[in-house]
Design an enzyme around this catalytic site. Structure first.
Site, mmCIF file in Angstrom:
data_model
loop_
_atom_site.group_PDB
_atom_site.id
_atom_site.type_symbol
_atom_site.label_atom_id
_atom_site.label_comp_id
_atom_site.label_asym_id
_atom_site.label_seq_id
_atom_site.Cartn_x
_atom_site.Cartn_y
_atom_site.Cartn_z
ATOM 1 N N ASP A 120 0.839 -0.926 0.168
ATOM 2 C CA ASP A 120 -0.108 -0.101 -0.133
ATOM 3 C C ASP A 120 0.880 1.421 -0.181
ATOM 4 O OD1 ASP A 120 -2.876 -0.659 -0.038
ATOM 5 O OD2 ASP A 120 -2.234 -1.705 1.858
ATOM 6 N N PHE A 153 -12.922 23.373 6.463
ATOM 7 C CA PHE A 153 -12.973 22.881 5.280
ATOM 8 C C PHE A 153 -14.278 22.085 5.204
ATOM 9 C CE2 PHE A 153 -12.707 18.849 2.586
ATOM 10 C CZ PHE A 153 -12.257 19.506 1.477
ATOM 11 N N SER A 154 -15.037 22.136 3.986
ATOM 12 C CA SER A 154 -16.391 21.322 4.068
ATOM 13 C C SER A 154 -16.085 20.908 2.534
ATOM 14 C CB SER A 154 -17.603 22.219 4.350
ATOM 15 O OG SER A 154 -17.663 23.132 2.679
ATOM 16 N N ARG A 174 -15.078 22.891 -0.470
ATOM 17 C CA ARG A 174 -13.507 22.417 -0.793
ATOM 18 C C ARG A 174 -12.658 23.496 -0.401
ATOM 19 N NH1 ARG A 174 -13.036 19.998 -6.073
ATOM 20 N NH2 ARG A 174 -14.739 21.637 -6.628
ATOM 21 N N ASP A 220 -5.357 -4.785 6.718
ATOM 22 C CA ASP A 220 -5.927 -4.551 7.918
ATOM 23 C C ASP A 220 -7.340 -4.487 7.953
ATOM 24 O OD1 ASP A 220 -6.100 -2.036 6.973
ATOM 25 O OD2 ASP A 220 -5.014 -1.170 8.661
#
Lengths: 714, 590
Positions: free
Chosen positions: A330, A400-401, A405, A550
């Protein structure tokens, strides 16, 4: 997948603390117990599992009988000689047993420390999965799969399970050696709890997922103790080869008796070779060195993994790790540091870098995300800007939303925004009343495109003040590739292992990071099911694939991979699908595991070569000695000039016995592994263990002979 | 230059030059591709299938393949046994030879079907032409073809992925015989005829002997006894049998004296040609292997490992035979004769060949499991005689018999790869196929059978008075004779050390049993490995894969070949030829 909180060197004191008492492993207690164990293993019912050593034991018994016969005055050779041969044959068996006992003892020491964590606790069993329900107190050993228990602050978790309600901080140091508490909560990827760990605060309702004796800790104890160790296919194959050699040598030695009877009749002098000498020759020829150390090598391999805080569910998985030729990694946490970081401020024309840095810092003061913090840090480091202490009613932070953005801050005389370039463009456009976004200069747009192309993330910073709204420039956010990872991948490539990066990023970003990190290939915009496909695809072509995972959604891919490492912080589903568990939850651990697997196989191969190569010199010691009476001319073959026939045979037997304890440390430690191509590894190992295996006994036997003569034992 | 060196160098050059095109041709044959002979032989091949009801497209599992092979061979043994027992009733028996005795018939039937050609009879005084041609020569072809079939199945298994089948035995047998053995033998037989080898149905010619005392010992029979004014010289279809004797690494001669007989091997050129042709297919098969697995380097590595052992052995044998026996030299000098230091060890050798090339012949014939002889191995110097024995005891792998040599070598490769593979930190694999417990079990079984059979039978021979009566020399040389006989039988070589009473019932039966074990018990594990490998995936190679080519691996393969054999036979050899050599140097005699 989350980045690890503990990337510490696995041999560091911290991780060794509870799991691997490395320093004490060879302590006197371990050694004393190993000695007792070595004698206990003389039981022929146990010894028969190792055909090579069983043969030596039979030879020991036989020579003991001959020794007694010689004491009674009817011996085939002097009692002093038979007695010494017999003693050293017993020594050979005991040394081999000792090797196994020491390896097991080290495992036991670890298991004991694990076991201390598994105190019998009382569990609060709920009737229904509801915290407020009544519970009854039962011993943890009575819990079976499916039981629901309540665990409150201070309680020890009574068994492996899945949190189905609640959030709690848990001290898992008993299992992982990591003292920092971890969060366990119902739902999501952090729901698995391990028996023997302790809830520090809050509470959990847990569904038990393992029956008594099958818990994680139980399996771990069984594995490190070697009790449940099954022979791996490769060990079985090697055992077959060693047994084959032993059978050939058994017949070689047995047929020497009639051949020597014939030779005595033909020459009219000398005596047929004695049984003692034949047994000595047999024991010297059969591969006792590798035969005696083989199981110790296997146990030590598991043990090395445990020292790296990895639990393998089978020895087979460890071997498979040596074979892996594709690593799926990853991106986040393995190849790059956990988060993107600001690396540069690129101002718009007419704006200084410092102005941009200042505005960026202001807009990020309230931004607690790692990206936001990295902007503040960069501004401080690069321009010495200290975040001003701006507080008060006239300061508004804009968080931030997902809709806007953007994030930013509204100060009394200006507003600052940072965010994705099109969002900022729209904001400027809205502010100026226009829609064309003409206030974003072409240079800024070009920078944005360039950053994206390089695999970075551009954040545009804009301001609206008395002069109107305009773009100030761009912050370059970048995935930071871990130091040294590129070299590591290059090493893996030399060892024939391909690395493949898995990331959710778009292909352009992924390609840039892949190039920077030096991985061989990447999969962009990856979804969990893509991993499964990718693994299948590689396996179809004959590759062996290793991966780390995981989350529950990693479970199918983990089950498909040849070597699947689950993070201890992961879900129960992931752990069950995997064949190894990394207690440190460190994503780079996979690379260590591959090396341990290779080292295990190499140790087996090199000691086999060494063992067989030894036979050459033993022939030169024993054959002229055994037939000295019949054909004194064969004395030409006594190239070591050993003093007498008896001292020659004794020296070979003693060398054969002593080489086992001499190699125990190597068997436990494993031969040195360097990431290199197969041909360079082969030439190195053939030189050291093949050629060395031919030469070393010539020297060793000669020295022992000198000592025997000096001591008058010959 | 010592005797035989130049011829040997030319020989090796010719072998390597011809082996490559032949090997590549065989690869095309075994893969069912068209060759330049397809137009001519294709109809023959199809006729064989139609007459015998074979479906050439049918695929066999390893078990079916093994059953076909062993069933076919057992029928061959029974048929040949019956034929030999009944030869007095059958045609083409101008000399009116009686039925062959049961022990000899058993031994011969087994020996020819197993490509061993251990001969306990004198051909020209025992076998009718019918027995020689229909009985023995036919088996010479079929036994050679079935050995090649096994290795072809093995190679095919290495190249297949997840396949249950390894090919069709009948097709492999037919194609090998029609496309490889028959054309090659036709050419060779004609060349041999040009050198003076007879090819006739005429039984014999009568010759008037000028000096009866000088009548050659082998291959002729003094008629009527007494003054022996007339000599009967046996003739027959020799050339056709001689050709397959060499090409098929069979070694069974028409005459008792084998290639020492002037009608089997008349000239130095025919001698050279016979060595060349018996080496040719065994050294060509590695090229076939490389072509079939699609990686020439793999074949070259095996060829190199074979050549190293072969050339070194030939060098030793030529060296030792070029030196006179010091005892003979001393005795000659004592008797006032000329010192023999320039002639080498000429005892038991044909004057027209000389010691060097005879040593080369001995090396080639024992390195290839042929067993034809042009000199008496029994009369070699102790170490010169050790070389042929040792070449058999390393399992006939350098290069070994047709087919059997390569598959034996591939079994050693499996062992070599297993240990070397571990040393590079991977579970072992060969050509992408994993070597796991099953393959190991079969490979070890294969490696056990030969030394166990040789050692157990040899040690029983020295304990049984009836068997001891068969040796002609006391002392270590007697032990060498016994060891040689069982090494030769078990390894399907068929050459005799000479001097041993091989016709005694004990040896006829014991060597017969050794031959059977050494052939068929060893083919079964080979096919079992083939079956198991065919089922596996092929792991792609990377730089982490053990390279099974290149000098390092070749050296390792040579070491494994030597060590596996040397460790099993060194003690017995120490009591036989090595002791004899050292005693000879010390001036001792028996």
């Amino acid at each position: 997948m989350r980045p690890s909180s503990n990337n510490a060197d696995p041999t560091s004191a911290q991780s060794a603390k509870s799991v691997a008492p490395a320093k004490s492993a060879m302590s006197n207690t371990v050694l004393r117990q190993a000695f007792i164990g070595a004698f206990r293993k003389l039981d022929p019912r146990r010894e028969v599992r190792n055909p090579v050593m069983f043969l030596v034991e039979v030879g020991s018994v036989l020579t003991t009988v001959l020794f007694v016969q010689a004491l009674l005055g009817r011996g085939e050779a002097p009692a002093k000689f038979i007695g010494q041969v017999s003693a050293w044959l017993w020594g050979t068996v005991i040394f081999a047993n000792l090797a196994e006992a020491i390896a097991e003892g080290r495992g036991k020491a670890q298991a004991d420390s694990l076991r201390r964590g598994r105190l019998d606790t009382m569990a609060k069993r709920l009737h229904r999965p509801d915290r407020r329900d009544d519970y009854e107190t039962v011993p943890s050993q009575k819990l079976i799969k499916g039981d629901i228990v309540l665990i409150e602050a201070g309680d020890i978790i009574p068994g492996d399970g899945e949190a189905i309600e609640g959030v709690a901080s848990v001290d898992e140091s008993a299992v992982t050696g990591e003292s920092a508490p971890v969060i366990r909560e119902s739902g999501g990827d952090r729901s698995a709890v391990t028996g023997g760990t302790r809830v520090l605060s809050d509470w959990l309702v847990v569904e038990i997922t393992a029956n008594p004796g099958e818990t994680f800790l139980d399996r771990m104890i069984a594995l490190v103790e070697g009790a449940k160790r099954k022979k791996t296919p490769n060990e079985i194959a090697l055992d077959i080869l060693l047994a084959g050699f032993s059978i050939v040598f058994l017949v070689v030695c047995a047929t020497l008796l009639p051949f020597s009877v014939y030779s005595v009749a033909a020459t009219g002098h000398g005596a047929p070779v004695s049984v003692t000498v034949l047994v000595a020759l047999l024991v010297c020829l059969i591969p006792t060195t590798i035969g005696g150390l083989l199981s110790a090598i296997g146990i030590a391999g598991m043990d090395r993994l445990v020292r790296h805080n990895v639990l393998a569910m089978s020895g087979r998985a460890v071997e498979a790790a040596g074979d892996v030729d594709v690593l799926l990694l990853d991106k986040t946490g393995t190849i790059t540091l956990g988060n993107r970081q600001a690396v540069a401020f690129l101002p718009a024309p007419g704006v200084t870098e410092k102005e941009l840095a200042e505005a960026a810092q202001l807009s990020s003061i309230a931004d607690e995300t790692p990206e936001g913090r990295s902007v503040t840090v960069l501004a401080k480091e690069k321009y010495g800007l200290r975040a001003p202490n701006i507080q008060g009613t006239n300061v508004t932070f804009v968080p931030f939303s997902a809709q806007t953005r953007m994030s930013g801050v509204d100060l009394p005389n200006r507003e600052i925004r940072k965010g994705a370039v099109d969002a900022v463009k729209a904001w400027i456009g809205g502010a100026t009343g226009g829609t064309d976004g003409g206030a974003v200069p072409g240079a800024v747009e070009a920078t944005v495109v360039q950053i994206a192309k390089d695999g970075g993330t551009p954040l545009t910073v804009a301001v609206r003040d008395a002069h109107g709204a305009r773009a100030l420039g761009v912050i370059h956010l970048k995935d930071v590739v871990k130091g040294g990872i590129r070299e590591r991948f290059a090493q893996l490539r030399r060892a024939g292992i391909r690395t493949m990066m898995i990331t959710g990023d778009n292909p352009m970003t992924a390609a840039a990071i892949a190039a920077e990190a030096g991985v061989d290939d990447f999969l962009a915009e990856a979804k969990p099911e893509n991993k499964l496909e990718l693994i299948r695809e590689h396996q179809q072509k004959g590759h062996l694939v290793a991966m780390t995972g995981d989350g529950t959604n990693d479970a199918p891919a983990l089950a498909q991979a040849d070597v699947a490492v689950a993070m201890n912080s992961g879900t129960q589903a992931a752990k069950e699908a995997a064949n190894m568990i990394d207690l440190d939850s460190s994503p780079t651990k996979l690379i260590d595991i591959v090396e341990i697997g290779k080292q295990l196989l190499m140790t087996r191969g090199t000691l086999t070569t060494f063992s067989i190569a030894n036979d050459v010199s033993k022939y030169f010691a024993i054959i002229p000695a055994a037939f000295a009476g019949i054909y004194p001319e064969l004395g030409v073959l006594n190239v070591m000039h050993l003093a007498t026939p008896n001292s020659a045979i004794l020296s070979a037997v003693i060398f054969n016995a002593l080489i086992i304890p001499a190699l125990i440390p190597l068997a436990l430690r494993g031969v040195k592994y360097r990431a290199a191509s197969a041909s360079s590894l082969l030439s190195r190992n053939l030189f050291i263990y093949g050629l060395g295996g031919v030469i070393a006994p010539f020297i060793g036997i000669k020295l022992i002979d000198l000592v025997l003569v000096a001591l008058g034992l010959s | 230059m010592p005797s035989g060196v130049l011829e040997s160098i030319l020989l090796l050059m010719a072998v390597v030059a011809l082996a490559r095109p032949l090997g590549l041709y065989m690869a095309r044959v075994f893969q069912g591709q068209r060759t330049f002979l397809s137009g001519l032989l294709g109809p023959v091949e199809r006729l064989v299938y139609r007459l015998s009801g074979i479906d050439p497209t049918e695929e066999m599992t390893w078990q079916t393949y093994a059953k076909a092979l062993i069933g076919f061979s057992l029928v061959g043994v029974a048929a040949l046994y019956a034929l030999l027992r009944l030869q007095h009733l059958l045609p083409l028996n101008p000399q009116r030879f009686p039925s062959v005795g049961p022990y000899v018939a058993f031994n011969t039937a087994v020996s020819f079907v197993a490509n061993t050609n251990w001969q306990v009879y004198g051909g020209e005084t025992t076998m009718s032409f019918f027995s020689q041609m229909i009985g023995l020569a036919t088996q010479n072809y079929l036994s050679a073809a079935s050995g090649i079939a096994v290795v072809v199945a093995f190679i095919r298994a290495l190249t297949r992925r997840e396949s249950k089948t390894i090919g069709n035995f009948w097709v492999d047998l037919t194609r090998t015989t029609t496309y490889v053995l028959l054309p090659a033998c036709l050419v060779l037989a004609l060349v041999l005829v040009s050198q003076g080898v007879p090819q006739t149905f005429r039984a014999s010619v009568q010759a008037h002997v000028l000096d009866p005392a000088a009548a050659p010992a082998g291959g002729s029979k003094a008629a009527g006894g007494g003054a022996g004014a007339e000599q009967v010289i046996a003739l027959g279809p020799v050339a056709s049998q001689e050709a397959i004797k060499e090409f098929g690494t069979n070694g069974g001669g028409f005459y008792n004296a084998n290639s020492a007989h002037p009608f089997e091997n008349p000239t130095p050129f025919s001698n050279w040609l016979e060595i060349l042709t018996l080496l040719l297919i065994p050294f060509a098969l590695p090229f076939t292997f490389g072509a079939m697995v699609g990686d020439r380097r793999q074949g070259n590595a095996i060829l190199a490992a074979m050549l190293i052992i072969f050339v070194a052995s030939a060098g030793f044998a030529i060296y030792f035979e070029n030196r006179p026996n010091p005892l003979v030299a001393a005795a000659t000098a004592d008797a006032g004769g000329q010192p023999m230091s320039n002639q080498g060890n000429m005892e038991g050798k044909e004057v027209r060949f000389g010691p060097g090339i005879s040593a080369m012949y001995a090396t080639a014939t024992t390195a290839t499991s042929t067993g034809a002889v042009d000199s008496s191995h029994d009369s070699f110097t102790p170490l010169g005689g050790l070389i042929p024995m040792w070449l058999m005891q390393i399992g006939e792998t350098s290069p070994g018999g047709v087919g059997s040599g390569l598959y034996a070598k591939l079994i050693l490769v499996v062992i070599a790869v297993f240990v070397a593979g571990l040393m590079v930190g991977r579970t072992p694999e060969y050509l992408g196929k994993k070597i796991e417990p099953y393959e190991m079990k079969m490979a070890v079984l294969y490696l056990l059978i030969m030394p166990l059979t040789v050692l157990i039978l040899s040690s029983s021979a020295v304990l049984i008075p009836a068997a001891l009566a068969g040796i002609s020399n006391p002392g270590p040389h007697g032990l060498s004779q016994i060891l040689y006989a069982f090494s030769s039988g078990t390894n399907n070589n068929g050459s005799a050390f000479g001097g041993l009473g091989a016709g005694l019932p004990f040896y006829a039966v014991a060597v017969g049993v050794a031959i059977l074990i050494g052939r068929f018990w060893m083919m079964i594990p080979v096919l079992a490995i083939a079956g198991s490998l065919a089922k596996k995936k092929i792991v792609p190679a990377s730089s982490g894969t053990l390279p099974t080519y290149g000098p390092l691996f070749v050296g390792w393969l040579v070491a494994v070949t030597i060590i596996v054999a040397a460790l099993a036979f060194f003690p017995a050899l120490a009591l036989g030829p090595i002791a004899e050599h050292l005693i000879m140097l010390a001036g001792g005699k028996f």
